[in-house]
Scaffold this active site. Structure first.
Site, PDB file in Angstrom:
ATOM      1  N   LYS A  43       0.852  -1.196   0.000  1.00 11.29           N
ATOM      2  CA  LYS A  43       0.000   0.000   0.000  1.00 11.29           C
ATOM      3  C   LYS A  43       0.887   1.244   0.000  1.00 11.29           C
ATOM      4  O   LYS A  43       1.523   1.573   0.999  1.00 11.29           O
ATOM      5  CB  LYS A  43      -0.912   0.059   1.225  1.00 11.29           C
ATOM      6  CG  LYS A  43      -2.003   1.106   1.037  1.00 11.29           C
ATOM      7  CD  LYS A  43      -2.513   1.721   2.312  1.00 11.29           C
ATOM      8  CE  LYS A  43      -1.911   3.018   2.713  1.00 11.29           C
ATOM      9  NZ  LYS A  43      -2.104   4.153   1.796  1.00 11.29           N
ATOM     10  N   CYS A  93      13.218  10.421   7.735  1.00 11.86           N
ATOM     11  CA  CYS A  93      13.165   9.953   9.119  1.00 11.86           C
ATOM     12  C   CYS A  93      14.538  10.024   9.774  1.00 11.86           C
ATOM     13  O   CYS A  93      14.630  10.108  10.990  1.00 11.86           O
ATOM     14  CB  CYS A  93      12.623   8.536   9.161  1.00 11.86           C
ATOM     15  SG  CYS A  93      13.499   7.441   8.041  1.00 11.86           S
ATOM     16  N   SER A 103       4.417   7.326  10.610  1.00 13.82           N
ATOM     17  CA  SER A 103       4.487   8.075  11.862  1.00 13.82           C
ATOM     18  C   SER A 103       4.390   7.133  13.065  1.00 13.82           C
ATOM     19  O   SER A 103       3.790   6.050  12.990  1.00 13.82           O
ATOM     20  CB  SER A 103       3.335   9.079  11.906  1.00 13.82           C
ATOM     21  OG  SER A 103       2.098   8.396  11.856  1.00 13.82           O
ATOM     22  N   GLU A 123       8.991   1.009  11.235  1.00 17.22           N
ATOM     23  CA  GLU A 123      10.016   2.047  11.001  1.00 17.22           C
ATOM     24  C   GLU A 123       9.301   3.376  11.176  1.00 17.22           C
ATOM     25  O   GLU A 123       8.473   3.750  10.337  1.00 17.22           O
ATOM     26  CB  GLU A 123      10.586   1.935   9.583  1.00 17.22           C
ATOM     27  CG  GLU A 123      11.315   0.634   9.292  1.00 17.22           C
ATOM     28  CD  GLU A 123      12.685   0.554   9.942  1.00 17.22           C
ATOM     29  OE1 GLU A 123      13.070   1.475  10.687  1.00 17.22           O
ATOM     30  OE2 GLU A 123      13.362  -0.455   9.719  1.00 17.22           O
ATOM     31  N   GLU A 152       9.257  15.904  15.999  1.00 14.66           N
ATOM     32  CA  GLU A 152       9.664  15.703  14.608  1.00 14.66           C
ATOM     33  C   GLU A 152       8.914  16.697  13.722  1.00 14.66           C
ATOM     34  O   GLU A 152       7.685  16.687  13.678  1.00 14.66           O
ATOM     35  CB  GLU A 152       9.343  14.271  14.164  1.00 14.66           C
ATOM     36  CG  GLU A 152       9.864  13.982  12.773  1.00 14.66           C
ATOM     37  CD  GLU A 152       9.506  12.574  12.288  1.00 14.66           C
ATOM     38  OE1 GLU A 152       8.347  12.142  12.483  1.00 14.66           O
ATOM     39  OE2 GLU A 152      10.394  11.913  11.721  1.00 14.66           O
TER      40      GLU A 152
HETATM   41  P1  NAP Z   1       1.634   8.117   8.249  1.00 16.41           P
HETATM   42  O1  NAP Z   1       0.612   9.165   8.219  1.00 16.41           O
HETATM   43  O2  NAP Z   1       1.809   7.333   9.494  1.00 16.41           O
HETATM   44  O3  NAP Z   1       1.325   7.163   6.989  1.00 16.41           O
HETATM   45  C1  NAP Z   1       2.158   6.096   6.639  1.00 16.41           C
HETATM   46  C2  NAP Z   1       1.354   5.076   5.844  1.00 16.41           C
HETATM   47  O4  NAP Z   1       0.380   4.482   6.711  1.00 16.41           O
HETATM   48  C3  NAP Z   1       0.573   5.667   4.673  1.00 16.41           C
HETATM   49  O5  NAP Z   1       0.565   4.749   3.609  1.00 16.41           O
HETATM   50  C4  NAP Z   1      -0.811   5.836   5.285  1.00 16.41           C
HETATM   51  O6  NAP Z   1      -1.844   5.870   4.308  1.00 16.41           O
HETATM   52  C5  NAP Z   1      -0.904   4.586   6.122  1.00 16.41           C
HETATM   53  N1  NAP Z   1      -1.921   4.640   7.176  1.00 16.41           N
HETATM   54  C6  NAP Z   1      -2.553   5.738   7.693  1.00 16.41           C
HETATM   55  N2  NAP Z   1      -3.437   5.356   8.624  1.00 16.41           N
HETATM   56  C7  NAP Z   1      -3.389   4.014   8.716  1.00 16.41           C
HETATM   57  C8  NAP Z   1      -4.055   3.036   9.504  1.00 16.41           C
HETATM   58  N3  NAP Z   1      -4.972   3.384  10.417  1.00 16.41           N
HETATM   59  N4  NAP Z   1      -3.744   1.729   9.333  1.00 16.41           N
HETATM   60  C9  NAP Z   1      -2.804   1.357   8.443  1.00 16.41           C
HETATM   61  N5  NAP Z   1      -2.151   2.231   7.651  1.00 16.41           N
HETATM   62  C10 NAP Z   1      -2.419   3.548   7.788  1.00 16.41           C
HETATM   63  O7  NAP Z   1       3.091   8.706   7.929  1.00 16.41           O
HETATM   64  P2  NAP Z   1       3.504   9.702   6.772  1.00 16.41           P
HETATM   65  O8  NAP Z   1       3.078  11.069   7.159  1.00 16.41           O
HETATM   66  O9  NAP Z   1       3.105   9.140   5.459  1.00 16.41           O
HETATM   67  O10 NAP Z   1       5.111   9.583   6.851  1.00 16.41           O
HETATM   68  C11 NAP Z   1       5.893  10.400   7.668  1.00 16.41           C
HETATM   69  C12 NAP Z   1       6.375   9.619   8.871  1.00 16.41           C
HETATM   70  O11 NAP Z   1       7.050   8.434   8.471  1.00 16.41           O
HETATM   71  C13 NAP Z   1       7.398  10.395   9.684  1.00 16.41           C
HETATM   72  O12 NAP Z   1       7.091  10.276  11.048  1.00 16.41           O
HETATM   73  C14 NAP Z   1       8.711   9.696   9.377  1.00 16.41           C
HETATM   74  O13 NAP Z   1       9.694   9.812  10.375  1.00 16.41           O
HETATM   75  C15 NAP Z   1       8.265   8.292   9.194  1.00 16.41           C
HETATM   76  N6  NAP Z   1       9.258   7.534   8.437  1.00 16.41           N
HETATM   77  C16 NAP Z   1      10.024   6.598   9.065  1.00 16.41           C
HETATM   78  C17 NAP Z   1      10.992   5.909   8.371  1.00 16.41           C
HETATM   79  C18 NAP Z   1      11.880   4.878   9.037  1.00 16.41           C
HETATM   80  O14 NAP Z   1      12.482   4.091   8.319  1.00 16.41           O
HETATM   81  N7  NAP Z   1      11.970   4.852  10.352  1.00 16.41           N
HETATM   82  C19 NAP Z   1      11.175   6.146   7.025  1.00 16.41           C
HETATM   83  C20 NAP Z   1      10.377   7.104   6.409  1.00 16.41           C
HETATM   84  C21 NAP Z   1       9.410   7.781   7.126  1.00 16.41           C
HETATM   85  P3  NAP Z   1      -2.387   7.288   3.743  1.00 16.41           P
HETATM   86  O15 NAP Z   1      -1.313   7.823   2.885  1.00 16.41           O
HETATM   87  O16 NAP Z   1      -3.607   6.902   2.985  1.00 16.41           O
HETATM   88  O17 NAP Z   1      -2.667   8.156   4.939  1.00 16.41           O
END
Ligand code: NAP
Length: 452
Positions: free
Chosen positions: A154, A263, A208, A229, A355
């Site tokens: 996804k 991240c 997140s 992650e 963050e």
């Molecule tokens: P996010 O809002 O948590 O979304 C991540 C993914 O999860 C998206 O595909 C999102 O879909 C999906 N999602 C949302 N709600 C969900 C639910 N209830 N159940 C299952 N999946 C769901 O994060 P983001 O804003 O896209 O990304 C930024 C964050 O990612 C930052 O905090 C960053 O630090 C972190 N990150 C971490 C790493 C690492 O390797 N540690 C790498 C990159 C990013 P939708 O797009 O449809 O909302």
């Protein structure tokens, strides 16, 4: 049928729409994946390896196309986007050796022979964020496929285009139908269904910390394994004895790359108090020289933020009187532009602890080695970080003392596919990449053969 309208973040033009996958379509995809996985796991290991090498070759032949898609959909500078597409190829090639190397153990026991097998889990659900749509997806799907699983991917709602293209390239390269399916759509629909569907046997979630916790809680209902992650607030620690010129020259890239939407961004810059003024003198020209602009320009180092919504979120951190030391530049006009920004906050300020996920760095002075370690560790996160010192002993001591999964000394090393990657504390659970990643997509089975 619902859909998302995709916007080019560099000029705000509409570049297309993508239909959302419905709940019923996710369930049908799971059934197809279950069937495809059985045949895939039954293939000879060398044949699975060959199939992954063909997939890698297809990606290699389309690096430029994938890179251009990422420029339009995510606003990544073209040079970076090309690197990302090449990285997907490299990850596939690296794990194409894994099917023949999933070696179990033979354990000495009385009365027979005892051996272990690494059995595939079945269907894996990979949920990825919008900041590195291609690369992060490959960290999940490549080792999972190598270990004999099927994968449902996804992509993030804002950035599905390269993932969709990778799904097509997988099919064109000859991977069996149903084995690797890309399902664009809402996290609350597609992502949550991966979590609740009993035939999805593992979740790899990158995103997140907030959503990651919900995913983990959901997985507990079925004791479903999960790799997480999550977020970061990593420290770049500069000691007075460091090569200050090199540390200052490297600092902008370590936090402003990908417009800080990384991240691993070193968004806390910890500087020994005795050299703070000198370091800021060196840092300012480096920040002002950081090239922000049209992502199609080969010389550009930083593009726009990914969306208007995210621009509002990043901007909100500067609303409440943040102390700005200096800023770089960014284009005017359409596009979600945000100039690189250096802040001088207090340790407890929101900008220094949360963050931001944008091109904003907080400079925080420290007094000595113990203070630097305490400050670096004063965070709910522990993903990445850098240490700058000419004292080898200090480099070793501090690297061992900082609670973080990925550190580099006298450099800002980026992620390498051959080394493990992941976070301490609320930055995550489990590790991706490196030689052991395929094992995270297997169950260990122990079998005793009696010779009685
Ligand atoms: P996010 O809002 O948590 O979304 C991540 C993914 O999860 C998206 O595909 C999102 O879909 C999906 N999602 C949302 N709600 C969900 C639910 N209830 N159940 C299952 N999946 C769901 O994060 P983001 O804003 O896209 O990304 C930024 C964050 O990612 C930052 O905090 C960053 O630090 C972190 N990150 C971490 C790493 C690492 O390797 N540690 C790498 C990159 C990013 P939708 O797009 O449809 O909302």
């Amino acid at each position: 049928m619902s859909e998302t309208t995709l916007v080019n973040p560099a000029d705000e033009t509409v570049i297309g729409t993508v239909a959302h996958t419905s709940l019923e379509e996710v369930d049908a995809a799971v059934e197809r994946a279950v069937r495809a996985q059985r045949d895939w796991a039954a293939l000879a290991p060398a044949d699975r390896g060959r199939a992954l090498r063909r997939f890698a070759a297809a990606v290699d032949a389309h690096v430029d196309e994938l890179a251009l898609l990422e420029v339009r959909n995510s606003g990544h500078p073209i040079g970076q986007a090309r690197w990302e597409a090449g990285h997907v190829r490299d990850v596939l090639e690296y794990y194409s050796g894994a099917p023949e190397r999933l070696i179990g153990q033979q354990i000495p026991v009385a009365g027979g022979i005892d051996v272990t097998f690494h059995e595939p889990l079945g269907v894996i659900g990979v949920i990825v964020p919008w900041n590195f749509p291609m690369t992060i997806a490959s960290w999940g799907f490549a080792p999972a496929l190598a270990a004999g699983n099927a994968v449902l991917l996804k992509p993030a709602d804002w950035t599905p285009l390269t993932a969709i293209r990778l799904g097509e390239l997988a099919l064109e390269s000859g991977l069996p139908d149903g084995l690797f399916q890309v399902l664009p759509g809402r996290g609350s629909v597609v992502g949550e269904r991966f979590v609740t569907h009993e035939k999805v046997r593992k979740i790899v979630f990158t995103g997140s910390t907030e959503v990651g916790k919900r995913v983990m809680a959901g997985c507990s209902a079925q004791v479903k394994p999960v790799t997480l992650e999550l977020g970061g607030k990593s420290a770049n620690i500069v000691f007075a004895d460091a090569d200050l010129e090199a540390a200052a020259a490297g600092a902008p890239g370590s936090v402003f790359d990908n417009a800080g939407q990384d991240c691993c961004a070193r968004s806390r810059l910890l500087v020994e108090r005795s050299v703070l003024d000198r370091f800021l003198e060196l840092l300012e020209p480096a920040v002002r020289a950081f090239r922000v602009g049209d992502p199609l320009d080969e010389s550009v180092e930083m593009g726009p933020l990914v969306s208007r919504e995210h621009h509002v979120s990043v901007s909100s951190f500067l609303d409440d009187g943040a102390r700005v030391a200096f800023r770089g530049s960014a284009p005017d006009g359409p596009g979600f532009w945000f100039a690189p920004t250096v802040l001088l906050p207090e340790r407890a300020d929101r900008v220094a602890t949360e963050e931001i996920f944008g091109p904003v760095v907080s400079v925080l002075p420290f007094d000595d080695e113990a203070d630097a370690i305490a400050l670096a560790n004063d965070s709910i996160y522990g993903l990445s970080g850098s240490i700058w010192t000419r004292d080898l002993g200090r480099g070793i001591r501090v690297a061992r003392a900082v609670d973080s999964g990925n550190l580099s000394v006298n450099s800002h090393s980026s992620v390498r596919y051959a080394t493990p990657f992941g976070g301490f504390k609320q930055s995550g659970l489990g590790r991706e990449l490196g030689p052991d990643a395929p094992l995270a997509f297997t169950e260990t089975k122990n079998v005793f053969f009696s010779h009685a």
